[in-house]
Design a protein around this motif. Structure first.
Motif, PDB file in Angstrom:
ATOM      1  N   ASP A 169       0.832  -1.194   0.000  1.00 24.13           N
ATOM      2  CA  ASP A 169       0.000   0.000   0.000  1.00 24.13           C
ATOM      3  C   ASP A 169       0.879   1.262   0.000  1.00 24.13           C
ATOM      4  O   ASP A 169       0.756   2.119  -0.878  1.00 24.13           O
ATOM      5  N   ILE A 170       1.822   1.320   0.950  1.00 23.64           N
ATOM      6  CA  ILE A 170       2.742   2.471   0.993  1.00 23.64           C
ATOM      7  C   ILE A 170       3.602   2.483  -0.265  1.00 23.64           C
ATOM      8  O   ILE A 170       3.841   3.525  -0.870  1.00 23.64           O
ATOM      9  N   SER A 171       4.053   1.293  -0.655  1.00 20.17           N
ATOM     10  CA  SER A 171       4.937   1.167  -1.802  1.00 20.17           C
ATOM     11  C   SER A 171       4.323   1.778  -3.064  1.00 20.17           C
ATOM     12  O   SER A 171       4.978   2.512  -3.796  1.00 20.17           O
ATOM     13  N   LYS A 172       3.046   1.487  -3.302  1.00 17.67           N
ATOM     14  CA  LYS A 172       2.379   2.040  -4.494  1.00 17.67           C
ATOM     15  C   LYS A 172       2.092   3.526  -4.320  1.00 17.67           C
ATOM     16  O   LYS A 172       2.335   4.322  -5.218  1.00 17.67           O
ATOM     17  N   ARG A 173       1.587   3.880  -3.137  1.00 18.73           N
ATOM     18  CA  ARG A 173       1.159   5.255  -2.891  1.00 18.73           C
ATOM     19  C   ARG A 173       2.329   6.222  -2.914  1.00 18.73           C
ATOM     20  O   ARG A 173       2.221   7.330  -3.430  1.00 18.73           O
ATOM     21  N   ARG A 174       3.475   5.782  -2.371  1.00 11.46           N
ATOM     22  CA  ARG A 174       4.603   6.694  -2.266  1.00 11.46           C
ATOM     23  C   ARG A 174       5.666   6.510  -3.348  1.00 11.46           C
ATOM     24  O   ARG A 174       6.754   7.032  -3.269  1.00 11.46           O
TER      25      ARG A 174
ATOM     26  N   GLY B  76      -3.645  -2.981 -17.831  1.00  9.77           N
ATOM     27  CA  GLY B  76      -4.007  -4.187 -17.098  1.00  9.77           C
ATOM     28  C   GLY B  76      -2.837  -4.940 -16.500  1.00  9.77           C
ATOM     29  O   GLY B  76      -3.020  -5.938 -15.826  1.00  9.77           O
ATOM     30  N   GLY B  77      -1.606  -4.494 -16.792  1.00 12.03           N
ATOM     31  CA  GLY B  77      -0.428  -5.134 -16.200  1.00 12.03           C
ATOM     32  C   GLY B  77      -0.071  -6.453 -16.862  1.00 12.03           C
ATOM     33  O   GLY B  77      -0.891  -7.062 -17.549  1.00 12.03           O
ATOM     34  N   VAL B  78       1.186  -6.859 -16.696  1.00 11.52           N
ATOM     35  CA  VAL B  78       1.652  -8.169 -17.154  1.00 11.52           C
ATOM     36  C   VAL B  78       2.412  -8.765 -15.982  1.00 11.52           C
ATOM     37  O   VAL B  78       3.316  -8.106 -15.453  1.00 11.52           O
ATOM     38  N   SER B  79       2.053  -9.984 -15.556  1.00 10.94           N
ATOM     39  CA  SER B  79       2.700 -10.469 -14.341  1.00 10.94           C
ATOM     40  C   SER B  79       4.177 -10.734 -14.584  1.00 10.94           C
ATOM     41  O   SER B  79       4.590 -11.143 -15.663  1.00 10.94           O
ATOM     42  N   GLY B  80       4.967 -10.440 -13.563  1.00 19.26           N
ATOM     43  CA  GLY B  80       6.415 -10.607 -13.672  1.00 19.26           C
ATOM     44  C   GLY B  80       7.149  -9.335 -14.068  1.00 19.26           C
ATOM     45  O   GLY B  80       8.337  -9.370 -14.332  1.00 19.26           O
ATOM     46  N   PHE B  81       6.433  -8.209 -14.153  1.00 14.87           N
ATOM     47  CA  PHE B  81       7.079  -6.931 -14.488  1.00 14.87           C
ATOM     48  C   PHE B  81       6.672  -5.851 -13.477  1.00 14.87           C
ATOM     49  O   PHE B  81       5.483  -5.664 -13.224  1.00 14.87           O
ATOM     50  N   TYR B  82       7.666  -5.184 -12.908  1.00 18.11           N
ATOM     51  CA  TYR B  82       7.412  -4.103 -11.950  1.00 18.11           C
ATOM     52  C   TYR B  82       8.233  -2.873 -12.295  1.00 18.11           C
ATOM     53  O   TYR B  82       9.353  -2.989 -12.781  1.00 18.11           O
ATOM     54  N   ASP B  83       7.660  -1.697 -12.029  1.00 18.39           N
ATOM     55  CA  ASP B  83       8.403  -0.438 -12.125  1.00 18.39           C
ATOM     56  C   ASP B  83       9.021  -0.118 -10.774  1.00 18.39           C
ATOM     57  O   ASP B  83       8.378  -0.320  -9.744  1.00 18.39           O
ATOM     58  N   TYR B  84      10.236   0.393 -10.782  1.00 21.25           N
ATOM     59  CA  TYR B  84      10.749   1.085  -9.607  1.00 21.25           C
ATOM     60  C   TYR B  84      10.326   2.532  -9.763  1.00 21.25           C
ATOM     61  O   TYR B  84      10.655   3.174 -10.764  1.00 21.25           O
ATOM     62  N   GLY B  85       9.582   3.051  -8.789  1.00 22.85           N
ATOM     63  CA  GLY B  85       9.139   4.443  -8.837  1.00 22.85           C
ATOM     64  C   GLY B  85      10.262   5.382  -8.411  1.00 22.85           C
ATOM     65  O   GLY B  85      11.386   4.944  -8.194  1.00 22.85           O
ATOM     66  N   PRO B  86       9.927   6.672  -8.286  1.00 22.43           N
ATOM     67  CA  PRO B  86      10.953   7.665  -7.943  1.00 22.43           C
ATOM     68  C   PRO B  86      11.695   7.348  -6.636  1.00 22.43           C
ATOM     69  O   PRO B  86      12.910   7.507  -6.566  1.00 22.43           O
ATOM     70  N   ILE B  87      10.983   6.887  -5.619  1.00 24.26           N
ATOM     71  CA  ILE B  87      11.633   6.572  -4.338  1.00 24.26           C
ATOM     72  C   ILE B  87      12.371   5.235  -4.448  1.00 24.26           C
ATOM     73  O   ILE B  87      13.523   5.094  -4.027  1.00 24.26           O
ATOM     74  N   GLY B  88      11.706   4.243  -5.058  1.00 28.91           N
ATOM     75  CA  GLY B  88      12.320   2.919  -5.219  1.00 28.91           C
ATOM     76  C   GLY B  88      13.603   2.973  -6.032  1.00 28.91           C
ATOM     77  O   GLY B  88      14.575   2.277  -5.725  1.00 28.91           O
ATOM     78  N   SER B  89      13.621   3.803  -7.071  1.00 23.30           N
ATOM     79  CA  SER B  89      14.827   3.915  -7.902  1.00 23.30           C
ATOM     80  C   SER B  89      16.020   4.390  -7.093  1.00 23.30           C
ATOM     81  O   SER B  89      17.140   3.929  -7.294  1.00 23.30           O
ATOM     82  N   ARG B  90      15.769   5.340  -6.186  1.00 24.93           N
ATOM     83  CA  ARG B  90      16.864   5.835  -5.345  1.00 24.93           C
ATOM     84  C   ARG B  90      17.401   4.722  -4.449  1.00 24.93           C
ATOM     85  O   ARG B  90      18.591   4.539  -4.300  1.00 24.93           O
TER      86      ARG B  90
ATOM     87  N   ALA C 160       5.651  13.123   9.088  1.00 19.07           N
ATOM     88  CA  ALA C 160       5.033  11.814   8.836  1.00 19.07           C
ATOM     89  C   ALA C 160       5.324  11.347   7.404  1.00 19.07           C
ATOM     90  O   ALA C 160       5.637  10.180   7.168  1.00 19.07           O
ATOM     91  N   ARG C 161       5.230  12.283   6.441  1.00 20.36           N
ATOM     92  CA  ARG C 161       5.508  11.921   5.041  1.00 20.36           C
ATOM     93  C   ARG C 161       6.965  11.509   4.854  1.00 20.36           C
ATOM     94  O   ARG C 161       7.273  10.590   4.102  1.00 20.36           O
ATOM     95  N   ALA C 162       7.863  12.197   5.562  1.00 19.65           N
ATOM     96  CA  ALA C 162       9.285  11.870   5.458  1.00 19.65           C
ATOM     97  C   ALA C 162       9.570  10.496   6.085  1.00 19.65           C
ATOM     98  O   ALA C 162      10.307   9.691   5.531  1.00 19.65           O
ATOM     99  N   ASP C 163       8.939  10.242   7.250  1.00 23.53           N
ATOM    100  CA  ASP C 163       9.108   8.939   7.916  1.00 23.53           C
ATOM    101  C   ASP C 163       8.647   7.816   7.007  1.00 23.53           C
ATOM    102  O   ASP C 163       9.267   6.755   6.945  1.00 23.53           O
ATOM    103  N   GLU C 164       7.542   8.052   6.329  1.00 20.76           N
ATOM    104  CA  GLU C 164       6.915   7.019   5.523  1.00 20.76           C
ATOM    105  C   GLU C 164       7.821   6.517   4.399  1.00 20.76           C
ATOM    106  O   GLU C 164       7.684   5.388   3.949  1.00 20.76           O
TER     107      GLU C 164
END
Ligand SMILES: [Zn+2]
Length: 474
Positions: A2-7, A18-32, A427-431
């Motif tokens: 939930d946090i992972s997608k939202r943030r 609709g997505g394809v299973s086995g493929f994920y994006d690293y978002g802006p935070i995940g990429s870092r 709170a946003r920074a902690d998250e």
């Protein structure tokens, strides 16, 4: 998740279609965070272990995979439903049904088990077709028309590192051991990946090949890891809680280099923020070991959600790969070294990136009465600090921007936020696991100091703006 997608940490790719299973994006935070994990691996291997680093294409011609054995052997056993066409990994389907392992079984044995246990398609109840070998590589073609050449997306980085061995031998000044790191993407067309980011079809690896003398798989720095005590499970299901030193002495781990890199990996994972108590060393059983290896050890993480996750494999690949490429390409892979002539052996350390990434996220997640946060180590956190003006008036935002620009100049990765109450901004920074928050308040305007709040303890101290860079770098 939930946090992972939202943030913006990680989310399924191609969501709008609709997505394809086995493929994920690293978002802006995940990429870092991913970048920081890769950098830590580089620090360990390029700096500490003096490895060279290479980057090779992800697409390679068929000959590479003929020589390596992947075209013939890199397969899973598959069965399809005759009624609805759904594909299943035959061994997994049978194991779910019988609760018994069918590791190492042949096609005919699996066919028999499906028949004997009357296993049907879980989706529609239809009959299942004969089991067959399904190759996990993605095939494509290079070039057009009659000249087009069959090629495959690599299922591991290792092979592509071996191909240029002659050049690496020269670049490494003809010395052994010669370590070569490659960080990059690999591809496996998994039959039905259902474990989120644990089993991806396009994934990230960091693989290190140590070229060594065939009879010299010992290492000088062993005392750096020898005292580490850990859980070990051997291929004949014996379990020990033992130091690496004793594991080698008692020949539980026969090759000292393997023990050394398992130890270094335990250090690395702990530094990433992975809970060391959830880690365990496990030797591959004879029937599960990859076709190119004589001894393989994994470090497994016991996840609360996914169960066992393999984070790294350390293998003795012998001279299998160099010899195979020498045979097919007719290019000499032997070296002359200290009066002997031989094909070097390879000890490989193969890290996934996506799996340790997940384990870092799981290990660092904390829930307290009034907040949820990630306790990322400083080197892994997506930003070093947040910079906040207490209120949006009386020149506080201007002063805060000034400090933010100062951090940019020093290449300290911080972010600026002035929206919402200061509590909400904390709170946003902690998250997203930011270690420190810097607040610019009325006192700042008088004495040029700021409030620095620590994520883990929530304690606040005053730091002079002139010392802030040094403070954050420490
Ligand atoms: Zn079906």
């Amino acid at each position: 998740m939930d946090i992972s997608k939202r943030r913006g940490i990680m989310y399924p790719s191609f969501e709008i279609y609709g997505g394809v299973s086995g493929f994920y994006d690293y978002g802006p935070i995940g990429s870092r965070i991913k970048q920081n994990i890769e950098q830590l691996i580089r620090d360990y291997y390029v700096i500490d272990e003096e490895c060279l680093e290479v980057k090779c294409p992800t697409l390679s011609p068929e000959a590479v995979w003929i020589a390596s054995g992947h075209l013939e052997n890199f397969t899973d056993l598959m069965t399809e439903c005759l009624k609805c066409g759904e594909a299943y990994r035959a061994d997994h389907l049978i194991e779910e049904h019988t609760k018994k392992s069918c590791e190492g079984m042949h096609i005919s044995q699996l066919d028999d088990l499906i028949e004997k246990n009357r296993i049907k398609c879980p989706k529609c109840g239809g009959n299942l077709d004969k089991v067959y070998n399904y190759n996990l590589m993605f095939q494509t073609f290079v070039g057009p028309g009659k000249d087009k050449e069959s090629a495959y997306l690599r299922p591991e980085t290792a092979q592509t590192t071996y191909l240029a061995f002659r050049r690496l031998w020269e670049a490494g000044r003809k010395k052994l051991p010669l370590g070569v790191l490659q960080v990059g993407r690999s591809f496996r067309n998994e039959i039905s990946p259902r474990q989120g980011i644990i089993r991806l079809r396009e994934f990230n690896q960091a693989e290190i090949q140590f070229f060594v003398e065939p009879d010299k798989k010992s290492i000088e720095n062993f005392d750096q890891v020898s005292k580490i005590k850990t859980k070990i499970a051997t291929k004949d299901d014996k379990e020990f809680n033992i130091s690496l030193e004793n594991a080698v002495k008692k020949r539980i781990i026969k090759i000292q280099m393997i023990a050394y890199f398992l130890g270094r990996s335990l250090q690395l994972f702990e530094e990433m923020g992975i809970n060391p108590k959830a880690l365990k060393l496990r030797q591959h059983k004879d029937e599960e070991r990859a076709f190119y290896s004589t001894d393989t050890w994994d470090i497994e993480y016991i996840s609360k959600i996914f169960g066992k996750i393999e984070l790294v494999g350390v293998s003795d690949r012998t001279d299998y790969d160099l010899k195979a490429h020498m045979d097919l390409s007719k290019q000499d892979m032997t070296v002359s070294y200290e009066g002997k002539k031989f094909i070097p052996h390879v000890v490989e350390i193969a890290y996934g990136i996506d799996r340790p990434f997940y384990c870092v996220i799981e290990s660092c997640y904390r829930e307290e009465k009034d907040r949820a946060f990630f306790k990322f180590p400083q080197e892994i956190a997506p930003y070093r600090a947040g910079i906040f003006p207490l209120v949006r008036k009386d020149n506080l935002p201007e002063k805060a921007r000034e400090i933010f620009e100062l951090m940019k100049k020093e290449r300290i990765h911080t972010f600026y936020d002035q929206t919402g109450s200061i509590g909400k901004r904390y709170a946003r920074a902690d998250e997203i696991g930011i270690p420190e928050c810097v607040t610019i308040d009325y006192e700042t305007m008088e004495d040029n100091t700021v409030t620095v709040r620590d994520r883990d303890t929530k304690k606040q101290i005053r730091v002079g703006v002139d010392e802030l860079c040094e403070f954050l770098l420490k």
